[in-house]
Every structure is written in C-alpha cells, then in structure tokens.
Design an enzyme around this catalytic site. Structure first.
Site, short mmCIF file in Angstrom:
data_model
loop_
_atom_site.label_atom_id
_atom_site.label_comp_id
_atom_site.label_asym_id
_atom_site.label_seq_id
_atom_site.Cartn_x
_atom_site.Cartn_y
_atom_site.Cartn_z
N ASP A 68 0.81 -1.22 0.00
CA ASP A 68 0.00 0.00 0.00
C ASP A 68 0.84 1.27 0.00
OD1 ASP A 68 0.96 -0.35 2.59
OD2 ASP A 68 -0.97 -0.87 3.43
N ASN A 137 -7.48 -2.74 14.21
CA ASN A 137 -8.87 -2.99 13.81
C ASN A 137 -8.99 -4.22 12.91
OD1 ASN A 137 -7.65 -2.08 11.50
ND2 ASN A 137 -9.05 -0.37 11.14
N HIS A 139 -7.16 -4.68 10.15
CA HIS A 139 -6.86 -4.46 8.73
C HIS A 139 -5.56 -5.17 8.33
CE1 HIS A 139 -4.38 -0.43 9.16
NE2 HIS A 139 -3.63 -1.46 9.38
N GLU A 144 -9.58 -1.91 5.32
CA GLU A 144 -10.20 -1.58 6.60
C GLU A 144 -11.49 -2.38 6.78
OE1 GLU A 144 -8.29 0.05 8.38
OE2 GLU A 144 -7.68 2.00 7.63
#
Ligand code: PGA
Length: 242
Positions: A68, A137, A139, A144
C-alpha cells in the site's frame, strides 16, 4: 491453515521473520516478495540487511510488490511508504530498484494508479511470500473493516483508528493522509504463502479475533483463515489470548 510461531523476545521475532524470507530467497533467488510497511517489519528488514552483509542472502534477482501507499504524500516525504522501503531495506541490499514496486500515491488520479498497480500485480504472477502486519482494527494492507471488501487494488478511505495509530509518525493527526491505495484482499489471498507478524500486548485481542474468531469482513485479517499456508509469528504478548 495457520502455523503459529510464538517467540520469546524482539530479537527472535525479527530473526524468525527474516529467516523465513531469507530461506525463500536462498532456495528461490527469483522469488516475488509481497512487502509491508509499519513498525512491525522494521526489525525484520534490519536483520535481512545483516544477512545480506554476511553474504547469506541476495535480492539480486528478486522482485517486490508493496501492499500500500498513502495518497498525496510525495515519494520523498519522510512518511511515504516508498521512502520507508528505500530507507529500511532497498537502499541497503542488492535488489534492482526497477524490480521494486510500491503503488503511486502522487499521480493525481488514485483510481487510475490503483488500476495500473493491479495490472502490474497480475502480470507479476503469483507472489511467493506476502509479509503482513496487523492493524488494531484487523486491517491487512489498508483493507479496513467494512461491510464489503474489494478483491483488487483500490483506493480506500482510512479508518480513524488507522489514522490515529499512524499519527505517531506525523506532527499531528491532521497531517495523516485520509486516503490510500491498497492491494485488495483477493490479491493478498492469492499469495503462495503468507507471513503474518504481530507483536505487543495491544495486538493480543485482534490476533485472537483474526485467527480464531468468525470470518468476517469486519475483521479483514480473519479472511486469512481461508488461506492454506499462513505462518504467524507473534511474541508472547501478542499471542497471549491464543
Ligand atoms: P504496525 O502496523 O506494524 O505499525 O503495528 C500494522 C498495520 O497497520 O498493518
């Protein structure tokens, strides 16, 4: 299928991760690596550089594809993932810079850049080993939690949780980009082998959820339960609830 390795300290964490990447390159010098940024792999890259300096591993014929990149940070910005990779690994080993790939966050058209990166990935064929960190979280990459996940490389709006976690690298949270380009879940799951790494007590809950909880798009890492070959390296703290 998870093969979970629980290590005792930071040194073992880094050496075990680097060892898996190095032995792949030793047996397959032309390997295609999927690489990650963040705090987790920094020590792994440091150890890989050591192994390279000792003549034990070469990246000469390897190719790499990063997960990313932030949208809007120039490549030479101190927090861009291209710069991270250059400084933490690429500049210190014998990888050919033209064989290293990070999505472009500065093209002005994120969706076009994402589509181009996806095409690159498709042309590259199967990634031999995909390294992953794990967000608080759940991810992986910047996929996400959401009602729907996307298979291919795409533009994503970053979660507040993610922006807060990454604000430690910026002067303030306002400077953390709001969007990024990320490899999709489909691209990640296509890798031949996945190496998921997490350390620290603050990751214990999400590690347990990802590995043992229900498979749900609300915890993107839980989709790794569907992959046939995932090695997980955790320290005692991150693995505390397993
Ligand atoms: P970290 O980030 O390695 O900095 O904890 C992991 C991630 O967000 O994927």
């Amino acid at each position: 299928m998870f093969n979970i390795i629980k290590v005792n300290n930071e040194q073992q964490f880094n050496e075990t991760g680097a060892g898996i990447i190095a032995s792949l390159l030793q047996t397959n010098p032309r390997a295609t690596l999927g690489l990650a940024t963040g705090g987790t792999p920094v020590g792994v890259y440091k150890h890989l550089i050591e192994l390279y300096k000792q003549g034990l591993v070469s990246f000469k014929d390897a190719r790499s594809y990063n997960l990313d990149e932030y949208i809007g940070l120039p490549e030479d910005h101190s927090e861009s993932y291209r710069r991270f990779m250059n400084e933490k690994l690429f500049n210190h080993v014998d990888i050919d810079p033209s064989n290293t790939h990070v999505p472009s966050g500065v093209s002005g058209d994120g969706h076009k850049a994402a589509a181009e990166y996806n095409l690159l990935l498709e042309k590259a064929g199967q990634i031999d080993l995909q390294l992953l960190g794990l967000g608080h979280n759940g991810h992986i990459g910047f996929n996400e939690p959401a009602e729907h996940l996307t298979a291919a490389t795409h533009v994503v709006e970053l979660d507040e949780v993610t922006r807060k976690a990454n604000a430690r690298y910026f002067n303030s949270i306002d400077e953390v980009p709001t969007h990024a380009i990320t490899m999709g879940i489909g691209s990640i799951l296509k890798a031949k082998q996945i190496l998921l790494m997490a350390k620290g007590a603050d990751k214990a809950e999400i590690v347990a959820k990802a590995l043992k909880g229900p498979i749900t798009t609300q915890c993107p890492a839980s989709l790794l339960q569907l992959h046939p070959n995932v090695v997980v390296i955790v320290d005692q703290e991150a693995g505390g609830l397993l």
